[in-house]
Design an enzyme around this catalytic site. Structure first.
Site, mmCIF file in Angstrom:
data_model
loop_
_atom_site.group_PDB
_atom_site.id
_atom_site.type_symbol
_atom_site.label_atom_id
_atom_site.label_comp_id
_atom_site.label_asym_id
_atom_site.label_seq_id
_atom_site.Cartn_x
_atom_site.Cartn_y
_atom_site.Cartn_z
ATOM 1 N N ASP A 1 0.863 -1.174 0.011
ATOM 2 C CA ASP A 1 -0.054 -0.151 0.164
ATOM 3 C C ASP A 1 0.843 1.345 -0.019
ATOM 4 O OD1 ASP A 1 -2.073 1.740 0.383
ATOM 5 O OD2 ASP A 1 -3.105 0.468 1.608
ATOM 6 N N HIS B 1 -0.541 4.638 0.242
ATOM 7 C CA HIS B 1 -1.214 5.945 0.704
ATOM 8 C C HIS B 1 -0.919 6.057 2.147
ATOM 9 C CE1 HIS B 1 -3.629 4.314 -2.603
ATOM 10 N NE2 HIS B 1 -3.812 5.533 -2.934
ATOM 11 N N SER C 1 -4.858 -4.501 2.088
ATOM 12 C CA SER C 1 -4.264 -4.131 3.190
ATOM 13 C C SER C 1 -4.907 -4.605 4.312
ATOM 14 C CB SER C 1 -4.138 -2.541 3.343
ATOM 15 O OG SER C 1 -3.645 -2.121 2.171
#
Length: 923
Positions: free
Chosen positions: A457, A459, A510
């Site tokens: 991930d 972000h 995630s």
């Protein structure tokens, strides 16, 4: 001397110009400049500001610094120019009292090691060739020479041009020949044509690297012959852009207002009006003080009209002189500009109160001076520098924390406070470390938290905000970044003796990775608190899916940054920890019991859902044909166009301000904070667009496509014999009301047995190019607020880019809605025909199809890639499909049954456990 690559680049460009067709180069018309960062200027690029204040002939203040030998302050002038918006820096050392050659070399050497300045290309400016050449020998990147001309004849002009080409530079060509400076339209165009032809045909100079300067002369001098100077420059600019392919146009803008020296308001208005018309005529760049330009539409209307009369040499209705009218008005014009008057009464208070005020208000202007004053006072009485940190600074941050906790201060304001705190701490650190080395004393922290965005991930905006808020409250935070595997997280927790671990993630895969990290913590004997946060996480998921993997320590869901301090404080408090952990454990046990008892939506069999599929009228449908088959790269799309499609609503959500757009601006609770945030967001957005901070690149493609049950097959070409890839979809399986179908995206694509030749589109867009470098620079400057602002704006621009491209697809590239006329609000409401479902979203939950999409589009050509868990890099990216059927609509697949899970695994050729992990949120 220039390095080998620069020499080779010059030779390669020269050879390319010898091709029979000069326009056959790879990217015609693009001038490629560089400092530490590239600057590409094409025929359609926005106006480029060239900073003028590092010019001893144009700035008395700069000349004074150079003449006095204060080069450090002179470098600061260059930095200020870049910060004010200059994309190129003009350096001129032509001063009779200077060793100009030595001064040029010294100054260029100094700014070469200042990243804030060295990142932009340089314009080496001198009337003496030996000074220009000295600069060329020590400059990095690809600069501009300012200037060469025909004033000494063709032979010298050609000699200098060949040297410029050899050094790998672009060149400004003054409209100056053996007869003198060109001052009329006819003379300007005559000299420009002659110089251009000599450069291209005799030297082999790339046309895109030729910058014509048609000479900016002062207007409103009272001399009739000067009245046409500005309008003739504008006409000449238009002529150059129309008649000299790929040539650029530049000018020294401040010359035009020379007759109004001393009246800055009128000079600014003249520059603004002159540039407005010159840019519209095709002016590429201008040497100008970027920090002193006005906005055309915001000028005083009367002043603007009078200035326009002079610039355009317009006759006045009263028959009078335009110059005299402007002079008369200027004498009484007392405009003070648009600067807000800052109330500095707080500067009269004691240093402790000043520090507190700066922290609460987020003011950085005086923080270093005030911090040093406080430190000096502490040192004078024999105290320690750490007392400043633990005394007035923490007192101020405690006020911030109290206001934030009470809902009287909001996240953007807290992040600004953190910026102030970080800059103060950065000033104190050397003093604290020096004393620590002698005494062993250290600052007391409330605790240390290791945070990470989990493997796969990318972000991290929410995680970064949490980190800032924790640091504001005297917690140490070790941020490991993005895509961090479990073992690295646990190793860092051991290395730093962490008090807690925080995990973040946005995409649904995630969630599985977080559960894996929890299991690894259990296996390796950790007992630390585990914090869970991110857009896809929830209290229920944490209780049901993550906490059971880690029984040795507490696992706590943190819904947003405003809760982080309270949660961590409770977990690390000797007094409150046990009660808090017991309360969370009891709460999560209840959640698990309720979840187990929850029946959820009633599901029908997969066969039953398929029997109730949406039935399109294929017999009466003619699929629209795209304008091309295959993929197409759209590079460096104009950010100005993209920005018009921004939806500001999610921008405020990212900063945890609740309310709908635009009503949030007038919200009685958060309105003031929202207005301030919006204004600062728009200000940074304007710089992003004007200075090309980010690159906007996309790949779009269309292929023949037909549905095959719940799948959609995309074909390589019209014969539909060779599949490109198969898009596996899921169908709604919950029991539907009478007359409501169980939707699947495949329902909107014509089945192959229908005989219809349908099509499917795909896209990937990013506005993330350049983000990480600027974010790193902001963080290095202890400016988390600007770093977070940039990331959130990049995300908004990526979504706006997807909106812009979808409109282009509907109206041009696919063209099935050529007559569409929707404003931005209607686009946000999705009032258009067709849809663009994105992998990972409710109608298309499986992220894994991004692999096929990226491969088909060759998204790497746009600088995009995907991680092992199908997150997109850069983070400011969007991808998906295009479906054109007029009945296509968005929907949520929702929960699916075991029969559809097994069917999906069989269709996809994967084992059931892999399918279960990919579709976990839908089970």
């Amino acid at each position: 001397m220039p390095s080998g690559p620069f020499l080779r680049a010059g030779c390669q460009r020269k050879r390319s110009r010898r091709l029979p067709d000069r326009d056959a180069v790879k990217v015609p018309g693009v001038m490629r400049l560089a400092g530490l960062e590239p600057l590409n200027i094409g025929d359609d690029s926005l106006f480029v500001n060239v900073g003028e204040r590092t010019n001893v002939t144009g700035s008395r203040a700069f000349a004074k610094l150079i003449l006095s030998g204060d080069y450090a302050a002179a470098v600061e002038v260059a930095r200020q120019q870049v910060q004010s918006g200059a994309q190129i820096i003009d350096v001129n050392m032509d001063e009779a009292m200077l060793d100009s050659k030595a001064a040029m070399v010294r100054f260029l050497s100094l700014i070469a090691v200042e990243p804030d300045v060295a990142r932009v290309p340089l314009m080496i400016d001198s009337s003496k060739w030996e000074i220009i050449e000295a600069g060329l020998k020590c400059v990095q990147g690809k600069p501009i020479v300012n200037s060469i001309s025909l004033k000494e004849g063709e032979a010298e002009f050609l000699r200098q041009a060949r040297l410029v080409l050899r050094y790998g530079a672009a060149a400004v060509v003054m409209c100056f020949d053996e007869r003198g400076q060109a001052d009329s339209f006819e003379r300007r165009t005559e000299v420009a044509r002659r110089a251009y032809d000599l450069l291209v045909d005799k030297v082999g100079f790339p046309p895109e690297d030729i910058i014509i300067d048609p000479n900016v002369f002062a207007i409103a001098t009272g001399i009739d012959e000067h009245a046409r100077y500005a309008v003739d420059f504008i006409r000449a600019t238009r002529w150059v852009r129309e008649h000299l392919p790929h040539a650029k146009v530049s000018g020294g803008i401040s010359n035009v207002s020379f007759s109004f020296r001393g009246n800055d308001a009128v000079r600014e208005a003249i520059h603004t009006v002159f540039l407005y018309h010159a840019i519209r005529a095709g002016l590429t760049m201008g040497i100008v003080n970027a920090g002193q330009l006005g906005v055309y539409d915001e000028l005083d209307p009367q002043l603007r009209s009078l200035v326009e009369d002079v610039v355009l040499n317009r006759p006045r209705a009263d028959g009078g002189s335009a110059t005299e009218a402007l002079v008369t008005f200027a004498e009484s014009y007392k405009a003070q500009g648009k600067k807000a008057v800052e109330d500095l009464a707080w500067r009269l208070a004691g240093v402790g109160e000043r520090l507190s005020h700066a922290l609460v208000k987020g003011i950085t202007n005086f923080i270093i001076d005030d911090t040093e004053e406080a430190r000096s006072a502490v040192a004078a009485r024999g105290g320690h520098p750490i007392e400043v940190l633990e005394g007035p600074l923490m007192a101020g941050m405690n006020i911030v924390g109290d206001l934030f906790g009470a809902g009287r201060m909001f996240l953007p304001q807290v992040v600004k406070s953190a910026r102030v705190m970080k800059q103060a701490v950065a000033h104190l650190i050397p003093f604290i470390e020096a004393e620590k080395a002698l005494s062993g004393t250290a600052a007391r922290s409330k605790g240390l938290v290791v945070t990470a965005t989990v493997k796969g991930d990318v972000h991290d905006i929410g995680k970064n905000i949490v980190g800032v808020v924790l640091q504001c409250n005297n917690f140490n935070v070790i941020d490991l970044g993005v895509m961090v595997p479990a073992q690295k997280i646990l190793a860092a927790a051991r290395e730093h003796n962490a008090d807690a671990i925080g995990l973040s993630g946005l995409i649904t895969p995630s969630l599985e990775e977080m559960a894996h990290v929890a299991g690894e913590m259990q296996r390796e004997g950790f007992t630390l608190p585990l914090l869970i946060g991110g857009a896809t996480t929830s209290r229920v998921h944490t209780a049901v899916k993550i906490a059971p993997h880690y029984s040795a320590g507490p696992t706590v869901y943190v819904p947003d940054a405003s809760r982080a301090v309270g949660v961590v404080s409770s977990l690390l408090s000797a007094e409150h920890r046990d009660a808090f952990v017991a309360q969370v454990a009891e709460d999560y046990a209840t959640v698990r019991t309720q979840h187990a008892a929850k029946r959820g939506p009633k599901l029908v069999s997969l066969a039953g859902a398929r029997a109730n599929a949406f039935a399109a009228d294929w017999a009466g449908y003619v699929p629209p044909v795209p304008t091309f088959i295959g993929r197409r790269l759209l590079a460096n799309v104009d950010l100005r166009e993209i920005a018009q499609h921004i939806d500001w609503g999610p921008f405020f959500q990212a900063w945890e301000l609740s309310g709908s757009w635009p009503a949030i601006l007038d919200d009685p609770l958060v309105g003031e904070a929202a207005r301030s945030l919006h204004a600062e967001g728009k200000a940074m957005l304007a710089r992003i667009v004007a200075e090309h901070w980010l690159s906007a690149d996309a790949v779009v493609g269309f292929w023949p496509g037909n549905s095959d049950g719940d799948d959609v097959v995309l074909w390589t070409e019209e014969t539909r014999a060779v599949p490109l890839f198969t898009w596996r979809n899921l169908r709604q399986q919950n029991e539907r009301p009478a007359g409501k179908p169980n939707y699947c995206l495949a329902d909107f694509v014509a089945p192959r047995e229908s005989g219809l030749r349908d099509y499917v589109g795909a896209f990937a867009v990013t506005t993330g190019g350049g983000v990480e470098e600027r974010v790193a620079a902001y963080k290095a400057a202890n400016d988390d607020y600007s770093a977070l602002m940039l990331k959130s704006l990049a995300d908004r621009l990526a979504e706006a880019f997807a909106e812009w491209l979808h409109r282009k697809v509907r109206t041009e590239l696919w063209g099935y809605a050529a007559g569409e006329a929707l404003d931005n609000a209607a686009l946000i409401r999705e009032e258009y025909r067709g849809i663009r479902p994105a992998p990972g979203y409710p109608a298309c939950p499986d992220h894994a199809v991004k692999s096929e999409v990226f491969a088909a589009l060759d998204a790497g050509a746009a600088g995009m890639q995907i991680t092992d868990n199908y997150a997109m890099l850069p983070a400011a990216s969007v991808s998906g499909f295009y479906l054109a059927h007029p009945d296509a609509r968005y929907f949520a697949v929702g929960k699916i049954g075991q029969d559809q899970l097994e069917d999906f695994a069989a269709r996809s050729g994967i084992d059931i456990e892999t399918a279960r992990r990919r579709l976990a949120p839908n089970l």
